[in-house]
Design a protein around this motif. Structure first.
Motif, mmCIF file in Angstrom:
data_model
loop_
_atom_site.group_PDB
_atom_site.id
_atom_site.type_symbol
_atom_site.label_atom_id
_atom_site.label_comp_id
_atom_site.label_asym_id
_atom_site.label_seq_id
_atom_site.Cartn_x
_atom_site.Cartn_y
_atom_site.Cartn_z
ATOM 1 N N GLN A 198 36.827 35.993 29.792
ATOM 2 C CA GLN A 198 36.711 36.566 31.504
ATOM 3 C C GLN A 198 35.342 36.547 32.066
ATOM 4 O O GLN A 198 34.546 35.785 32.426
ATOM 5 C CB GLN A 198 36.348 37.723 30.735
ATOM 6 N N LEU A 199 36.211 37.393 33.328
ATOM 7 C CA LEU A 199 35.323 37.387 35.003
ATOM 8 C C LEU A 199 35.779 39.309 34.701
ATOM 9 O O LEU A 199 36.458 39.831 34.108
ATOM 10 C CB LEU A 199 36.248 37.120 35.284
ATOM 11 N N TYR A 200 34.503 39.043 34.784
ATOM 12 C CA TYR A 200 33.653 40.634 35.738
ATOM 13 C C TYR A 200 33.572 40.918 37.038
ATOM 14 O O TYR A 200 33.248 40.100 37.611
ATOM 15 C CB TYR A 200 32.568 41.061 34.658
ATOM 16 N N HIS A 201 33.893 42.616 37.383
ATOM 17 C CA HIS A 201 33.984 42.254 38.939
ATOM 18 C C HIS A 201 33.073 43.820 38.822
ATOM 19 O O HIS A 201 33.800 44.550 38.381
ATOM 20 C CB HIS A 201 35.398 42.484 39.713
ATOM 21 N N LEU A 202 32.125 43.739 39.928
ATOM 22 C CA LEU A 202 32.051 45.024 40.323
ATOM 23 C C LEU A 202 32.172 45.745 41.864
ATOM 24 O O LEU A 202 32.196 44.936 42.709
ATOM 25 C CB LEU A 202 29.956 45.033 40.389
ATOM 26 N N TYR A 203 32.951 46.589 41.584
ATOM 27 C CA TYR A 203 33.266 47.359 42.988
ATOM 28 C C TYR A 203 32.386 48.708 43.078
ATOM 29 O O TYR A 203 32.363 49.469 42.500
ATOM 30 C CB TYR A 203 34.779 47.583 43.187
ATOM 31 N N GLY A 204 32.697 49.296 44.609
ATOM 32 C CA GLY A 204 32.218 50.615 45.477
ATOM 33 C C GLY A 204 31.400 50.354 46.090
ATOM 34 O O GLY A 204 31.945 49.169 47.128
ATOM 35 N N ASP A 205 31.196 51.224 46.777
ATOM 36 C CA ASP A 205 31.050 52.092 48.324
ATOM 37 C C ASP A 205 29.961 52.621 48.095
ATOM 38 O O ASP A 205 29.319 53.736 47.221
ATOM 39 C CB ASP A 205 32.180 52.236 48.837
#
Length: 387
Positions: A198-205
């Motif tokens: 699996q790949l894990y991505h973190l998003y947000g502002d």
């Protein structure tokens, strides 16, 4: 697969100060052997926007040392490779408009300085790409490389993620062992990592309640999980910054700026499943286990730590009050002192209980407490606490 549940409390770091107090952290990496955090941040000086500062922090968040990387980029990707030759950083290199277009493999020099765009250290998995970053998958020993085919901000970016054998990549040989592509997400990317399939991505502002971690299948590109991040609510200038493998789970950073000083906070997801038993070092001159099956050991099951041991004093003297038997590693320590009930050999007591009390302190020390001056073996089995 890591279950993207609510972050575990207490957090791993709270309000940690970095080497540069004026610039925000961009990426984090946990080095499990030395038990150190590596944190990358832009240098914060207008005349040198492509320089980054790498800060090493101990488990308690204190600064150990730092290193400056010139001509590196924005600091969005940082990972650490350990070999017999020492510690090497994989960081951004050859910046274009402040963002890296290649990687650099640089020996870590405490309080030193290096040029990340020196041809001797530059590694180029792909040409003609933009805003690249890298991580290391410790389960596969692979260097994982994220790239964009367009030089735009991440909400409208398209590109891919490639994985390479880490040993070969260190020599400059890049033969892809797996690859996936991505389309425009509409979200601000704040870090990525890889763990197994699996790949894990973190998003947000910053200061927007849109923090999210996604889990994507390497083979198909399908999003398998998505989780909103609510950790560290209410801190000034709250912003997600960096995600990495932490032991057998994931940790993520949340930056803040209370009182005008940049700080880093780090939390983690729960440990998955039940892990194997791990032996704990002890003083073999002082203590003798009942057998090889009873040497001090622990295992993590979910967020519980199980303890298992049974041993005698080598000189056959009585157990002392508060005698330290061994010390657990940081990952297995409780956040406050825990009292555990154990047993003592039946020949040590007459018309009395066979129970004996142990304590596990927040510094990992396991001690025995009993006022009866017991002689013989003592042990604990399937005692547990929450880590």
């Amino acid at each position: 697969m890591i279950k993207l549940a609510s972050a575990v409390t207490p957090p791993l770091l709270t309000g940690a100060t970095l080497a540069s107090p004026v610039s925000v952290a961009q990426s984090v990496f946990w080095e499990t052997i030395d038990q150190l955090w590596y944190v990358c941040q832009p240098d914060g000086t207008p005349e040198d926007m492509d320089r980054v500062t790498v800060t090493r922090l101990g488990v308690d968040g204190t600064i150990v040392d730092k290193m400056y990387l010139g001509r590196s980029g924005h600091g969005t990707g940082l990972c650490v490779e350990r070999t017999a030759a020492g510690i090497h950083l994989w960081a951004g290199a050859v910046p274009n408009g402040g963002w890296a277009t290649a990687l650099a493999r640089i020996p870590y020099v405490p309080n030193g300085t290096a040029d990340a765009s020196d041809p001797a250290v530059v590694r180029t998995p792909r040409t003609g790409v933009y805003r690249v970053s890298a991580t290391i998958d410790p389960t596969r020993n692979q260097l994982v490389f994220r790239w964009q085919s367009n030089n735009v901000s991440s909400p409208t970016a398209v590109g891919g993620v490639d994985a390479y054998d880490l040993g070969l990549a260190a020599t400059g040989m890049f033969q892809r062992v797996r690859s996936t592509t991505f389309e425009a997400s509409g979200k601000t990317l704040q870090g990525f990592t890889s763990l197994g399939d699996q790949l894990y991505h973190l998003y947000g502002d910053q200061n927007v309640d849109n923090f999210e971690v996604t889990c994507t299948d390497w083979a198909s590109g399908t999003v398998l999980q998505s989780r909103s991040i609510t950790a560290f609510p209410g801190i000034a200038n709250r912003e997600p910054e960096g995600i990495c493998v932490y032991e057998d789970t994931l940790a993520f950073g949340i930056a803040g700026k209370p009182n005008g000083v940049r700080q880093l906070n780090v939390a983690r997801f729960p440990h998955p499943g039940t892990n194997p038993w791990v032996e704990v070092p002890y003083d073999t001159a002082l203590y003798t286990p009942n057998s090889a099956n009873y040497v001090p050991q622990y295992r993590i099951a979910g967020d519980q730590v199980h303890l298992h041991f049974s041993m005698s004093k080598a000189d056959a003297t009585a157990w002392g009050q508060g005698e330290v038997l061994f010390t657990l590693p940081p990952r297995a320590r409780p956040n406050r002192t825990q009292r555990l009930l154990g047993v003592v050999t039946g020949t040590a007591v007459t018309a009395d209980t066979m129970a004996v009390r142990f304590e596990v302190a927040a510094d990992g020390k396991v001690t025995v407490w009993d006022e009866r001056n017991l002689v013989g073996w003592v042990g604990a089995d399937v005692s547990f606490w929450v880590c």
